[in-house]
Scaffold this motif. Structure first.
Motif, PDB file in Angstrom:
ATOM      1  N   PHE A 115       6.902  -2.634   2.957  1.00 44.33           N
ATOM      2  CA  PHE A 115       7.995  -2.666   1.960  1.00 44.33           C
ATOM      3  C   PHE A 115       7.430  -3.024   0.591  1.00 44.33           C
ATOM      4  CE2 PHE A 115      10.853  -5.251  -0.584  1.00 44.33           C
ATOM      5  CZ  PHE A 115      12.012  -4.490  -0.627  1.00 44.33           C
ATOM      6  N   HIS A 116       7.888  -2.310  -0.440  1.00 41.51           N
ATOM      7  CA  HIS A 116       7.424  -2.563  -1.814  1.00 41.51           C
ATOM      8  C   HIS A 116       8.603  -2.530  -2.769  1.00 41.51           C
ATOM      9  CE1 HIS A 116       5.352  -2.363  -5.591  1.00 41.51           C
ATOM     10  NE2 HIS A 116       5.572  -1.083  -5.794  1.00 41.51           N
ATOM     11  N   LEU A 117       8.654  -3.498  -3.688  1.00 45.71           N
ATOM     12  CA  LEU A 117       9.676  -3.531  -4.745  1.00 45.71           C
ATOM     13  C   LEU A 117       8.985  -3.472  -6.096  1.00 45.71           C
ATOM     14  CD1 LEU A 117      12.563  -4.065  -5.929  1.00 45.71           C
ATOM     15  CD2 LEU A 117      12.131  -6.508  -5.555  1.00 45.71           C
ATOM     16  N   HIS A 118       9.484  -2.611  -6.967  1.00 45.89           N
ATOM     17  CA  HIS A 118       8.943  -2.511  -8.330  1.00 45.89           C
ATOM     18  C   HIS A 118       9.450  -3.651  -9.213  1.00 45.89           C
ATOM     19  CE1 HIS A 118       7.999   2.092  -8.450  1.00 45.89           C
ATOM     20  NE2 HIS A 118       7.684   1.567  -7.277  1.00 45.89           N
ATOM     21  N   VAL A 119       8.747  -3.943 -10.271  1.00 45.68           N
ATOM     22  CA  VAL A 119       9.156  -4.788 -11.405  1.00 45.68           C
ATOM     23  C   VAL A 119       9.330  -6.277 -11.079  1.00 45.68           C
ATOM     24  CG1 VAL A 119      10.890  -5.177 -13.213  1.00 45.68           C
ATOM     25  CG2 VAL A 119      10.254  -2.833 -12.596  1.00 45.68           C
ATOM     26  N   LEU A 138       3.496   7.958 -14.424  1.00 41.16           N
ATOM     27  CA  LEU A 138       2.580   6.840 -14.225  1.00 41.16           C
ATOM     28  C   LEU A 138       3.393   5.627 -13.785  1.00 41.16           C
ATOM     29  CD1 LEU A 138      -0.494   6.310 -14.736  1.00 41.16           C
ATOM     30  CD2 LEU A 138       0.200   5.239 -16.877  1.00 41.16           C
ATOM     31  N   HIS A 139       2.967   4.999 -12.729  1.00 42.20           N
ATOM     32  CA  HIS A 139       3.626   3.778 -12.261  1.00 42.20           C
ATOM     33  C   HIS A 139       2.661   2.613 -12.402  1.00 42.20           C
ATOM     34  CE1 HIS A 139       5.555   0.741  -9.946  1.00 42.20           C
ATOM     35  NE2 HIS A 139       4.849   0.919  -8.848  1.00 42.20           N
ATOM     36  N   LEU A 140       3.167   1.503 -12.945  1.00 37.38           N
ATOM     37  CA  LEU A 140       2.352   0.298 -13.155  1.00 37.38           C
ATOM     38  C   LEU A 140       2.676  -0.649 -12.007  1.00 37.38           C
ATOM     39  CD1 LEU A 140       3.290   0.135 -16.914  1.00 37.38           C
ATOM     40  CD2 LEU A 140       1.138   1.018 -15.966  1.00 37.38           C
ATOM     41  N   HIS A 141       1.979  -0.450 -10.906  1.00 40.35           N
ATOM     42  CA  HIS A 141       2.343  -1.112  -9.651  1.00 40.35           C
ATOM     43  C   HIS A 141       2.123  -2.621  -9.721  1.00 40.35           C
ATOM     44  CE1 HIS A 141       2.341  -1.234  -5.032  1.00 40.35           C
ATOM     45  NE2 HIS A 141       2.168  -2.474  -5.463  1.00 40.35           N
ATOM     46  N   GLY A 142       3.221  -3.378  -9.590  1.00 42.75           N
ATOM     47  CA  GLY A 142       3.144  -4.834  -9.499  1.00 42.75           C
ATOM     48  C   GLY A 142       3.379  -5.567 -10.805  1.00 42.75           C
ATOM     49  N   LEU A 143       3.316  -4.867 -11.926  1.00 40.61           N
ATOM     50  CA  LEU A 143       3.488  -5.551 -13.208  1.00 40.61           C
ATOM     51  C   LEU A 143       4.974  -5.831 -13.469  1.00 40.61           C
ATOM     52  CD1 LEU A 143       1.014  -3.782 -15.670  1.00 40.61           C
ATOM     53  CD2 LEU A 143       0.714  -5.931 -14.437  1.00 40.61           C
ATOM     54  N   TYR A 200      -2.376   1.417 -10.894  1.00 39.07           N
ATOM     55  CA  TYR A 200      -1.502   2.485 -11.387  1.00 39.07           C
ATOM     56  C   TYR A 200      -1.703   3.733 -10.545  1.00 39.07           C
ATOM     57  CZ  TYR A 200      -5.736   3.998 -13.923  1.00 39.07           C
ATOM     58  OH  TYR A 200      -7.014   4.390 -14.249  1.00 39.07           O
ATOM     59  N   HIS A 201      -0.618   4.484 -10.396  1.00 35.91           N
ATOM     60  CA  HIS A 201      -0.675   5.725  -9.611  1.00 35.91           C
ATOM     61  C   HIS A 201       0.575   6.534  -9.916  1.00 35.91           C
ATOM     62  CE1 HIS A 201       2.322   4.313  -6.605  1.00 35.91           C
ATOM     63  NE2 HIS A 201       1.727   3.142  -6.664  1.00 35.91           N
ATOM     64  N   PRO A 202       0.638   7.805  -9.484  1.00 36.43           N
ATOM     65  CA  PRO A 202       1.807   8.634  -9.759  1.00 36.43           C
ATOM     66  C   PRO A 202       3.013   8.168  -8.946  1.00 36.43           C
ATOM     67  CG  PRO A 202      -0.065   9.974  -9.006  1.00 36.43           C
ATOM     68  CD  PRO A 202      -0.400   8.559  -8.734  1.00 36.43           C
TER      69      PRO A 202
HETATM   70 CU    CU Z   1       4.898   0.021  -7.199  1.00 35.50          CU
END
Ligand code: CU
Ligand code: C2O
Ligand code: CU
Length: 482
Positions: free
Chosen positions: A412-416, A102-107, A142-144
Motif C-alpha cells: 500500500f502506498h499513499l502520496h503526499v 513525473l511523480h515525486l514519490h514520498g515528498l 521519482y518515476h512516471p
Molecule cells: Cu508515490
C-alpha cells in the motif's frame, strides 16, 4: 516566460560539462562502473534547478547495449540532491512517443504539484516547483505515474533517486555513503521484454537483477562504516536483503530517520520502499549482499484457470524466478584492510507520537483481486479518476485500516502525506517511523496513523506493484481545506 525558460535550459546545458553536485560517495569506489553519474543540475542562491527529459536511449546493461526508456539518457535516472528548506525546480520534458508525467514519490509537497492526474504529451514540458520540507532528510524517488502506463514505463527504465539532505546528516559524518538502486529488467534482442498476461497479474519481474544498473557490481569502500541508501525501484520484485556475517542497522525508513538504530538480521524491501542502513565492516575481504527468496504469492496461468478463478499459489516460486537453494548475490562489498572500529550513533532524531484517540476519522481500505481478468480493486471498485473515494479535511489526523483480502502481497502506498504504521494484524509496530509504503501479506490488516497536514487537493493511494495500480488498484483522496 518562454524566453527565460529557454535561457534557463541553455544554462543548465552548460553546467553539464562542469559536472555537478553529485554524490558524496567517494569517486572510484565502484568496481564495475560509476554509480552516480554527474547530472545537469544547477544550485543557485535560491535552490536547485534541474532538467529531466524522459527519452529512449541506448545504455550499457549487464555487458551489452540495451534500448531503455531513461531520464536524461541515464539508467537509473540522475540522482537529485535537494536540501531541506530550499526551493526546487524541475523542468520536465517528455521525449517519449507516448504521454507520461513525473511523480515525486514520498515528498510532502502540494498535490497540485505532485499531480498524478496530469498527462504530459510527447514533445510537451511541465515544471515542478516546490519547497523541500524541513525535517524530511531522507531517500525518495521519482518515476512516471500515468495511470495504465506506469508498469511499462517503469519497467522500461524510468526511475531515479531524490536525496534530501538536512542537518541530521551530521550524525553520519563518520560514515561513507552509497546509494543502491535495486531494479530488475528483462531484455529481448536488446530491448525491454514486453508484458505478458501473467505479468499483468503478478507484476513483472526481470531476470537481470541490477544494482545502480549494473549486474553484481563490487563496491570498494575506503571506510569501515557504511551508510547505504536502499531504493526498491522495481515494478514487482521484493528484496529480502541480508549481508553475509553482518547485521544491518536500520537508521531510516521511507520518510527519513528513525529514533535510534535498529539491528536487523535481514530487511524486506517491497516495491517503492526505501531504507537506510549502517553497516559496520569488521574484517577486510569480500562481503556479499544477498537477496533471499521471498514468497509473495505469485500465480501461474494454470493457477488462474483453476477453481473458478480463485487461484492457488505457485509454491515452487518458479514464476517469481526464485529458487529455494542459494541466495542470490546482488552486490559484493570489498572491505579495505586496516579497519578501525567504528561507532554507531546512539540516538538519531525524535519521531512524533501520533495517538489514535486523537483521530478525527477511522477508515477502512480493502484491496481485492479478480485473478481471471487480472483486475484489482479498492473497496470493490477499480480506479476512476472522476470519482473521489475518500474525502478528508486538511489538518485532521486519520486512522486508516488497510486490509488485503487478496491471495498475494500488495504494498500500500499513499502520496503526499507520510504516515506511521501503528500495527500489523493487531501486533504493535516495534518502533516509530515515517512511511509511505507498507507491505500487506495475503489476509493481512495494517493500521496507519495518517496526518493530513499542510496541503489540500486531490491525490491517490494505490498498490505499488504498479501493474496492479494500472489495472485498477488505486483510489482518489481529496483533502479539503480546513
Ligand atoms: Cu508515490
Ligand atoms: Cu511510487 Cu504512486 O507511486
Ligand atoms: Cu498489488
Amino acid at each position: 516566460m518562454k524566453l527565460s525558460r529557454r535561457r534557463f535550459l541553455a544554462l543548465t546545458g552548460a553546467t553539464l560539462a562542469a559536472g555537478a553536485v553529485g554524490s558524496r560517495a567517494l569517486p572510484g569506489a565502484w568496481g564495475a562502473r560509476a554509480a552516480n553519474p554527474a547530472q545537469p543540475t544547477r544550485r543557485t542562491g535560491d535552490g536547485l534547478k534541474t532538467t529531466l527529459e524522459a527519452r529512449a536511449a541506448n545504455v550499457q546493461v549487464a555487458g551489452g547495449s540495451a534500448a531503455l526508456w531513461t531520464y536524461n539518457g541515464r539508467f537509473p535516472g540522475p540522482t537529485l540532491r535537494l536540501r531541506e528548506g530550499e526551493r526546487a525546480e524541475i523542468d520536465f520534458r517528455n521525449g517519449l512517443p507516448e504521454p507520461t508525467n513525473l511523480h515525486l514519490h514520498g515528498l510532502h509537497v502540494p498535490p497540485g504539484v505532485d499531480d498524478a492526474f496530469l498527462a504530459v504529451h510527447p514533445g510537451e514540458r511541465a515544471t515542478y516547483t516546490f519547497d523541500v520540507p524541513h525535517g524530511s532528510a531522507g531517500t525518495y524517488w521519482y518515476h512516471p505515474h500515468l495511470h495504465g502506463r506506469v508498469a511499462p514505463q517503469l519497467f522500461g527504465g524510468l526511475a531515479g533517486t531524490i536525496i534530501v539532505e538536512g542537518p541530521a546528516d551530521e550524525l553520519f559524518a563518520e560514515a561513507e555513503e552509497h546509494l543502491l538502486v535495486l531494479k530488475d529488467v528483462a531484455l529481448e534482442g536488446g530491448r525491454v521484454a514486453p508484458h505478458t498476461p501473467d505479468d499483468w497479474m503478478n507484476g513483472k519481474e526481470g531476470d537481470l537483477v541490477l544494482v545502480n544498473g549494473a549486474l553484481r557490481p563490487t563496491l570498494r569502500p575506503e571506510k569501515g562504516l557504511l551508510r547505504l541508501r536502499l531504493l526498491n525501484a522495481s515494478n514487482a520484485r521484493y528484496y529480502r536483503l541480508a549481508l553475509e556475517d553482518h547485521p544491518l542497522y536500520l537508521v531510516a525508513t521511507d520518510g527519513g530517520l528513525i529514533e535510534k538504530p535498529v539491528e536487523l538480521p535481514e530487511l524486506l524491501l517491497a516495491p517503492g520502499e526505501r531504507a537506510e542502513v549502517l553497516v559496520r565492516l569488521d574484517r577486510s575481504g569480500d562481503v556479499a549482499l544477498h537477496n533471499r527468496p521471498y514468497e509473495r504469492g505469485v500465480m501461474t496461468g494454470a493457477d488462474m484457470d483453476a477453481a473458478g478463478g480463485h487461484a492457488g499459489h505457485d509454491v515452487s516460486g518458479m514464476a517469481g524466478m526464485e529458487h529455494e537453494a542459494e541466495p542470490e548475490v546482488l552486490l559484493t562489498i570489498s572491505a579495505p584492510p586496516n579497519l578501525r572500529a567504528a561507532a554507531l550513533p546512539g540516538t538519531l532524531v525524535s519521531v512524533p507520537v501520533l495517538r489514535e484517540e486523537d483521530a478525527q476519522a477511522v477508515r477502512r481500505i480493502v484491496f481485492s483481486e479478480d485473478h481471471r481478468a487480472a483486475r484489482f480493486f479498492v473497496n470493490g471498485r477499480a480506479f476512476d479518476h472522476r470519482r473521489t473515494d475518500v474525502t478528508a479535511r486538511r489538518g485532521d489526523l486519520e486512522v486508516w485500516e488497510v486490509v488485503n483480502e487478496g491471495d498475494m502481497d500488495h504494498p500500500f502506498h499513499l502520496h503526499v502525506y507520510p504516515f506511521q504504521v501503528r500495527s500489523r494484524n493487531g501486533v504493535a509496530e516495534p518502533y516509530r517511523a515515517w512511511k509511505d509504503v507498507v507491505n500487506l501479506r495475503a489476509g493481512e490488516t495494517v493500521r496507519l496513523a495518517v496526518p493530513l497536514s499542510s496541503f489540500s487537493g486531490k491525490t491517490v493511494f494505490h498498490c505499488h506493484i504498479v501493474e496492479h495500480e494500472d489495472r485498477g488498484m488505486m483510489g482518489v483522496l481529496e483533502v479539503k481545506p480546513g
